[in-house]
Every structure is written in structure tokens, then in C-alpha cells.
Write an enzyme that holds these catalytic residues in place. Structure first.
Site, mmCIF file in Angstrom:
data_model
loop_
_atom_site.group_PDB
_atom_site.id
_atom_site.type_symbol
_atom_site.label_atom_id
_atom_site.label_comp_id
_atom_site.label_asym_id
_atom_site.label_seq_id
_atom_site.Cartn_x
_atom_site.Cartn_y
_atom_site.Cartn_z
ATOM 1 N N SER A 42 0.810 -1.225 0.000
ATOM 2 C CA SER A 42 0.000 0.000 0.000
ATOM 3 C C SER A 42 0.842 1.272 0.000
ATOM 4 O O SER A 42 1.716 1.442 0.862
ATOM 5 C CB SER A 42 -0.879 -0.022 1.259
ATOM 6 O OG SER A 42 -1.220 1.277 1.681
ATOM 7 N N ASP A 81 1.108 -0.999 -5.194
ATOM 8 C CA ASP A 81 0.308 0.204 -5.397
ATOM 9 C C ASP A 81 1.172 1.230 -6.141
ATOM 10 O O ASP A 81 2.024 1.884 -5.534
ATOM 11 C CB ASP A 81 -0.125 0.734 -4.020
ATOM 12 C CG ASP A 81 -0.950 2.004 -4.102
ATOM 13 O OD1 ASP A 81 -1.197 2.491 -5.221
ATOM 14 O OD2 ASP A 81 -1.356 2.497 -3.028
ATOM 15 N N ASP A 83 0.289 4.019 -7.462
ATOM 16 C CA ASP A 83 -0.269 5.385 -7.487
ATOM 17 C C ASP A 83 -0.643 5.762 -8.937
ATOM 18 O O ASP A 83 -1.189 4.938 -9.651
ATOM 19 C CB ASP A 83 0.717 6.387 -6.883
ATOM 20 C CG ASP A 83 0.869 6.216 -5.366
ATOM 21 O OD1 ASP A 83 -0.010 5.594 -4.765
ATOM 22 O OD2 ASP A 83 1.863 6.705 -4.809
ATOM 23 N N GLU A 110 -3.517 4.247 -10.980
ATOM 24 C CA GLU A 110 -4.765 5.016 -10.888
ATOM 25 C C GLU A 110 -4.761 6.214 -11.826
ATOM 26 O O GLU A 110 -3.696 6.762 -12.154
ATOM 27 C CB GLU A 110 -5.022 5.431 -9.430
ATOM 28 C CG GLU A 110 -4.007 6.368 -8.840
ATOM 29 C CD GLU A 110 -3.997 6.369 -7.298
ATOM 30 O OE1 GLU A 110 -3.919 5.280 -6.700
ATOM 31 O OE2 GLU A 110 -4.056 7.457 -6.711
ATOM 32 N N LYS A 116 -0.272 12.525 -6.875
ATOM 33 C CA LYS A 116 -1.631 12.186 -6.428
ATOM 34 C C LYS A 116 -1.806 12.591 -4.958
ATOM 35 O O LYS A 116 -0.817 12.869 -4.258
ATOM 36 C CB LYS A 116 -1.922 10.698 -6.628
ATOM 37 C CG LYS A 116 -0.998 9.684 -5.963
ATOM 38 C CD LYS A 116 -1.095 9.488 -4.459
ATOM 39 C CE LYS A 116 -2.351 8.928 -3.902
ATOM 40 N NZ LYS A 116 -2.582 7.520 -4.138
ATOM 41 N N ARG A 154 -6.933 1.367 -12.016
ATOM 42 C CA ARG A 154 -7.813 1.849 -10.937
ATOM 43 C C ARG A 154 -8.421 3.169 -11.360
ATOM 44 O O ARG A 154 -7.698 4.106 -11.711
ATOM 45 C CB ARG A 154 -6.977 2.018 -9.674
ATOM 46 C CG ARG A 154 -7.594 2.900 -8.589
ATOM 47 C CD ARG A 154 -6.780 2.756 -7.321
ATOM 48 N NE ARG A 154 -6.996 3.817 -6.383
ATOM 49 C CZ ARG A 154 -6.406 3.875 -5.185
ATOM 50 N NH1 ARG A 154 -5.574 2.922 -4.813
ATOM 51 N NH2 ARG A 154 -6.646 4.873 -4.364
HETATM 52 C C1 SPV Z 1 -3.459 2.571 -0.469
HETATM 53 O O1 SPV Z 1 -3.559 1.667 0.367
HETATM 54 O O2 SPV Z 1 -2.462 3.294 -0.568
HETATM 55 C C2 SPV Z 1 -4.559 2.809 -1.399
HETATM 56 C C3 SPV Z 1 -5.896 2.524 -0.988
HETATM 57 O O3 SPV Z 1 -4.304 3.302 -2.471
HETATM 58 S S1 SPV Z 1 -6.591 3.971 -0.348
HETATM 59 O O4 SPV Z 1 -5.761 4.484 0.704
HETATM 60 O O5 SPV Z 1 -7.883 3.493 0.069
HETATM 61 O O6 SPV Z 1 -6.716 4.940 -1.424
HETATM 62 MG MG MG Z 2 -2.489 4.155 -2.557
#
Ligand code: SPV
Ligand code: MG
Length: 290
Positions: A42, A81, A83, A110, A116, A154
Site C-alpha cells: 500500500s 500500489d 499510485d 490510478e 496524487k 484503478r
Molecule cells: C493505499 O492503500 O495506498 C490505497 C488505498 O491506495 S486507499 O488508501 O484506500 O486509497
Molecule cells: Mg495508494
């Protein structure tokens, strides 16, 4: 099956697969030992554990270094992830090449602008054009070094306050551009818009969600609606924050560490998790007896 193939199988599983966040090697081991079939690397949790905000304050290479530790710590596949790709299509292909060289199983990209901002921070969440994001998906697919590496698109359409129809329009274009799955994100406290999206999507390709704000929905309900992967996106980072605050405050208040042992892991637990006994065995195998 290698990690990429195992993650691909999860995307096509016949149940909703729950995967859990990790933000370093130790938390990844905890995810694996608890029984989860994959790890979510994450961005929010890795950034937070570095003491940074989830808005690309950490560089892509700093995040990738952590992802490498995560991947090396576990046998289960890791979904990274990515981003918004850390820049343009060129940054995307550089990152994807590195990830697939490391043996990481896939990336989530995403459709937000770079840098972001975390989806749960109030304020504007600007999206890039569909065309720009299609280019990033294609660049990722062309750059991967393992044909089973997954590229998940995403869409932050709902986070940006736009409609389910617009989310479907974008998702369809991303699917046609080569995305292996669509991650549809929502910050609503109920799953209505996610379930509506999933129904209209009609299983065109696997769907991924992170139900942080609509956490009461059972995974089975999501699966019935056509959602394949359920990401618990930040829960070990949040668990550790609370546990560390409690321990720090208790020690500070008591000016002693004498009474804290029952609240924290034993050193044996640390050594077991990190498999120190393997090192002893290796020493015997590799150290010459003189
Ligand atoms: C993350 O875990 O960094 C995500 C999910 O992208 S959220 O935080 O829900 O956007
Ligand atoms: Mg994230």
C-alpha cells in the site's frame, strides 16, 4: 506456479479473495502467516511508515526499495500500489520493468494526476484524460518482463465526485487498452455505487475494491456482484500505530519498561518470525569446521 501466475489465479478465483496491506518486510510476513493469499503493498501505509504523506512525497525508488523488501519476505504474491505511475508513461514503464524484474506480481495504476493525493483527503481529485491513462496501461503492459505480471487499472472517477456512468465509460476504455482488471474505488460509507458499477460491468474482466469506508459489506456479497479481489488497504499500519502509541505512552508515564512485556511481542516471537533458526542451520552447512 510463479508469483505472477498465482496472483492472476486470484483475480480469476471463484470466491472474493481478501488480501491485506503490508508496509515493510515484517508486516508482510505477518500477512502471509495469518493465511492471506497475497499482499497489498500500500502506498498510504508505506508512506505513513516512512513518516511521509500519501501524495508522492516519497520518491518512486524509495517506495520500490520497500516493495522489494516486502516481496523478498514472503512466498505469496505482492500487488504493488503504483499510485498514478510516478509521472508519465515513461516513468510507468521504468517502474513496471523494475517491479517485474523483482518478481512482484502486479501493479495497480490510478487515473489521477501526478502527484496524487490520498483518496480520503477532502478536496479536488483531478483525473488525467482517458487517452493519457490508456497510454500508461499500454506502456505498463509493454514494459513487463513476465507475461503473467498483472496491470490493474484503478479508476478514481467516483472519488472525484463523478458518476457511475463516467466510471463505466473510463473502465471500458482501460479494459480495451489492455488492463487485466479494474479497481473501482469509492469513499462512500455504503457500497451502493460500487454494487451498481459491478452490476453494470457484467463481469467484463475481474474487479478489485478496497472497502475501507464501506467495511461492513461481506466479501461474499461483493463476489456475488462480480468483484474478485477485496483489499484490506491499510489495517496493519493502523494497528501498529495504535499499538505503538499505547506502548510509548505507557512507558513514558511509568518511566519504566518493567510492566510493558505483556503488551508487546517477546523477543522470541521476533526471532521466530525472522527465522533465526535457519541461520543456525546455514552456519552448520556453510562454515568449515577447522
Ligand atoms: C493505499 O492503500 O495506498 C490505497 C488505498 O491506495 S486507499 O488508501 O484506500 O486509497
Ligand atoms: Mg495508494
Amino acid at each position: 506456479m510463479d508469483k505472477c501466475q498465482r496472483f492472476r489465479a486470484l483475480l480469476n478465483s471463484t470466491q472474493a479473495e481478501m488480501i491485506l496491506e503490508a508496509h515493510n518486510g515484517m508486516s508482510a510476513k505477518i500477512v502471509e502467516q495469518a493465511g492471506f493469499p497475497a499482499v497489498w503493498a500500500s502506498g498510504l501505509s508505506i508512506s505513513s511508515s516512512l513518516g511521509l504523506r500519501d501524495c508522492n512525497e516519497a520518491s518512486w525508488s524509495q517506495i520500490l526499495d520497500i516493495a522489494e523488501f516486502i516481496n523478498d519476505s514472503v512466498d505469496v504474491p505482492v500487488l504493488f500500489d503504483g499510485d498514478s505511475g510516478f509521472g508519465n508513461f515513461n516513468n510507468v514503464r521504468h517502474v513496471v520493468k523494475k517491479l517485474s524484474q523483482y518478481g512482484i506480481a502486479g501493479i495497480s495504476l490510478e487515473d489521477k494526476v501526478y502527484p496524487k493525493m490520498n483518496s480520503f483527503i477532502k478536496g479536488a481529485h483531478s483525473l488525467v484524460s482517458i487517452e493519457e491513462f490508456e497510454g500508461k496501461i499500454k506502456a505498463a503492459q509493454d514494459a513487463k518482463q513476465n507475461s503473467d505480471f498483472s496491470v490493474i487499472a484503478r479508476t478514481e472517477t467516483l472519488i472525484a465526485g463523478l458518476s457511475v456512468d463516467e466510471a463505466l465509460r473510463r473502465a471500458e476504455r482501460y479494459h480495451l487498452a489492455g488492463a487485466d482488471a479494474i479497481f473501482i474505488h469509492s469513499k462512500k460509507s455504503d457500497a451502493t455505487e460500487i454494487l451498481e458499477f459491478a452490476k453494470l460491468w457484467e463481469k467484463r474482466c475481474p474487479l478489485v475494491v478496497a472497502p475501507t469506508t464501506y467495511a461492513d459489506i461481506p466479501p461474499e456479497t461483493l463476489y456475488q456482484a462480480g468483484i474478485n479481489v477485496y483489499i484490506c488497504a491499510n489495517h496493519l499500519m493502523r494497528a501498529s500505530l495504535k499499538a505503538m502509541q499505547l506502548a510509548a505512552n505507557k512507558i513514558y508515564k511509568a518511566r519504566s519498561i518493567g510492566h510493558i512485556n505483556s503488551d508487546i511481542a517477546t523477543l522470541s516471537e521476533v526471532f521466530n518470525l525472522l527465522d533465526y533458526s535457519e541461520l543456525k542451520d546455514a552456519e552448520q552447512a556453510y562454515t568449515p569446521i577447522i
